[in-house]
Design a protein around this motif. Structure first.
Motif, mmCIF file in Angstrom:
data_model
loop_
_atom_site.group_PDB
_atom_site.id
_atom_site.type_symbol
_atom_site.label_atom_id
_atom_site.label_comp_id
_atom_site.label_asym_id
_atom_site.label_seq_id
_atom_site.Cartn_x
_atom_site.Cartn_y
_atom_site.Cartn_z
ATOM 1 N N LEU B 33 10.137 29.275 45.733
ATOM 2 C CA LEU B 33 11.427 29.309 45.036
ATOM 3 C C LEU B 33 11.608 28.066 44.179
ATOM 4 N N ILE B 120 10.264 37.346 49.949
ATOM 5 C CA ILE B 120 10.538 36.918 48.568
ATOM 6 C C ILE B 120 11.005 38.105 47.728
ATOM 7 N N LEU B 127 18.289 36.870 42.707
ATOM 8 C CA LEU B 127 17.849 35.863 41.741
ATOM 9 C C LEU B 127 17.873 36.428 40.335
#
Ligand SMILES: Nc1ncnc2c1ncn2[C@@H]1O[C@H](COP(=O)(O)OP(=O)(O)O)[C@@H](O)[C@H]1O
Ligand SMILES: [Mg+2]
Lengths: 326, 251
Positions: B33, B120, B127
């Motif tokens: 990240l 993720i 995101l």
């Protein structure tokens, strides 16, 4: 019936011959002691027997299986407690034994009962769900012995099982090592450099610089020293001395105001001697030969001189150092 | 049966320890990240890869590749710990084939890597990165192959080292070059010629390329056909497992 057979076994590391033409046999159901100072070649021999190392020359077999040609059969027949601990410290005691049971294909429906039995046997059942990193040295050793017998091996190797333990823990550990052959029907192959620990063995081989320098039962080995030594102090040593020499035909010497003589079965001789001599006996003591004396006689050195008492501490310090700097 | 048991228990052990070390999941997730936003975000202003996407989007498959690379290598390198602290001996004297040990270890590294990849992917909607629904299983499938390949390579590396001092050399001379020469950060075609050849002997290159196929699908940002990528990953995995199995044999 020999369950371990070793013939002319040698192992060379570069220029160093760690094991030099070693031969011996171990009978099933007995406790065999492999004795010698540090660096004598004990661990190297075990590593060959348990198929981790291949020998440079010679032959070794366990339960009829050749250690080089049939490693898988040999591995099934043996359990090992290595010199340095081989537990996973981040797993619990129970999980360590579970890992072992799976690796040795213990039947699924027997797994739990065998692990529980082994944990009871070594007195760690109550601590089964604790992480191993919380265990003391003695507890780890006991757990490793428990692990070593879960798959019911025919031979259990114990490499310096009491190294670095305090005397109390050592004594406890010995107590149940001695009970193993009967309870678990297993042959014990153990190494130690504490000669006094080997008294409990059924047979012994003493190794020094890779070579076996003596072997036999502890009694046989001690007989090579010539027997027990009796020390006597009397009101008149001169007279007593000539009486004993005349009556028993033994050679008596004197040192520090004390008579001493060497004889087999010293304990049985003492009453005879006391009865026979006219002088007043002030003190009597009996000294039995130890395996240390045997080692001394064979090599001309005290095993303690060679070991130096601080080797464990040094080893620990080196490991700790490496851990910190990694 | 014993071989299946051995593979199972080696995986179970590693997963149990992975779950116990709660910090590990967090720290291995933090790295990708951070890279995505600091490196990707910063570089987006400087470079534009063209192809109708921002740089941050372009490096996303590469960042997944990095996650898989680090997590798989770490998992395999734990063999060096096991050698140092002894457990490896206990495993090696067990009556199981060395190949089962290698496969058990490689699969545990693989599963842990795939779990991290999945986490993720789960974070992506938050995101602002959009992924088509079909891309998810496709990406996880590729992640599995790549992770298995890297984990078995890691096992070979681990058999050459006896202690943890070697750890930083492994990172500096093997892991970082593999990452930078993989097309993760820039298209392989744009590399200077020598580096391009080096990239082509790096299995991670093909893994990252396959991830580009899986994530961008119609968008043609990849360097090789998917068939080549998967072929290289599968064949090198088999070769690595065989080499690792033999390098475990006694000395
Ligand atoms: N892997 C190895 N490489 C080189 N030398 C070794 C190796 N293992 C043991 N040695 C050497 O072999 C000798 C015997 O060692 P070892 O069998 O461990 O002795 P012991 O267990 O009786 O203390 C020692 O001198 C030791 O340094
Ligand atoms: Mg030793």
């Amino acid at each position: 019936m020999p369950i371990i057979k070793v013939e002319n076994l040698s192992k060379t590391f570069d220029a160093l011959t760690a094991v030099d033409n070693v031969s011996f046999e171990v009978d099933e159901g007995t406790i065999f002691g492999f004795l010698g100072p540090n660096g004598a070649g004990k661990t190297t021999t075990i590593n060959i027997l348990c198929t981790l190392l291949s020998p440079t020359s010679g032959k070794a077999s366990i339960a009829g299986h050749d250690c080089v040609k049939e490693p898988s059969e040999v591995r099934k027949a043996i359990g090992i407690v290595f010199q340095d601990t081989t537990l996973d410290k981040d797993l619990t005691a129970y999980e360590n034994l579970m890992l072992h049971a799976y690796l040795y294909d213990v039947k699924r429906n027997e797994m739990k009962s065998r692990i529980d039995d082994a944990l009871y046997f070594v007195g760690l059942y109550e601590r089964r769900d604790d992480l191993v990193k919380k265990f003391s040295g003695g507890m780890k050793r006991r757990l490793e012995v428990a692990r070593g017998i879960i798959h019911r091996p025919r031979v259990l190797f114990l490499d310096e099982p009491t190294l670095g333990l305090d005397p109390q823990t050592r004594a406890n550990l010995w107590e149940f090592i001695v009970g193993l052959p009967k309870k678990h029907n297993v042959t014990i192959f153990m190494t130690t450099h504490y000669m006094e620990e080997a008294e409990v063995c059924d047979s012994i081989a003493i190794i020094d610089k890779g070579k076996i320098i003596a072997s036999g039962t502890p009694e046989e080995l001690k007989k090579t020293i010539g027997g027990d030594v009796i020390y006597i102090r009397t009101s008149d040593n001169e007279k007593a001395r000539s009486e004993i020499e005349k009556l028993f035909g033994l050679e008596v010497s004197e040192k520090d105001n004390e008579l001493f003589l060497t004889t087999l079965k010293g304990d049985a001789c003492i009453p005879e001697i006391i009865k026979a001599i006219g002088e007043k006996v002030l003190s009597v003591r009996l000294q039995r030969p130890t395996l240390n004396d045997v080692f001394l006689k064979m090599t001309g050195k005290q095993i303690r001189e060679i070991n130096g008492s601080s080797d464990d501490t040094i080893r620990e310090a080196v490991r700790a150092y490496r851990r910190r700097h990694s | 049966m014993i071989e299946v048991n051995a593979v199972y228990v080696l995986i179970a052990r590693d997963l149990k320890k992975f779950v116990r070390e709660k910090g590990r999941l967090v720290s291995t997730l933090a790295r990708p990240l951070i890279w995505l936003f600091l490196v990707g975000g910063g570089m987006s202003r400087l470079v534009s890869p063209g192809m109708g996407m921002s740089y941050i989007q372009f490096i996303f498959p590469g960042i997944l590749g990095m996650t898989i690379l680090f997590s798989s290598i770490f998992s395999s390198i734990s063999i060096i710990w096991d050698k140092e602290f002894g457990l490896m001996k206990e495993i090696l004297v067990a009556p199981v084939s060395r190949f089962s040990i290698v496969i058990g270890k490689a699969l545990s590294g693989t599963i842990i890597s795939v779990i991290q990849t999945a986490v993720i992917l789960l974070l992506l909607p938050f995101l602002g990165i959009k992924l088509s629904f079909l891309s998810v299983p496709y990406t996880l499938g590729v992640a599995f192959l790549l992770a298995f390949c890297i984990s078995s390579l890691g096992i070979i590396i681990a058999t050459f080292f006896e202690n943890l001092e070697s750890f930083s050399s492994i990172m500096n001379f093997i892991v970082m070059p593999m990452f930078f020469l993989s097309g993760a950060m820039y298209p392989v075609q744009k590399l200077p010629e020598i580096l391009r050849h080096l990239a082509k002997i790096n299995p991670l290159t093909f893994g990252v390329d396959a991830l580009k196929h899986a994530i961008f699908r119609e968008n043609h940002v990849y360097d090789f056909p998917l068939f080549t990528d998967l072929g290289v990953l599968i064949i090198s995995s088999i070769v690595f497992v065989v080499i690792a199995g033999f390098s475990f044999e006694r000395k």
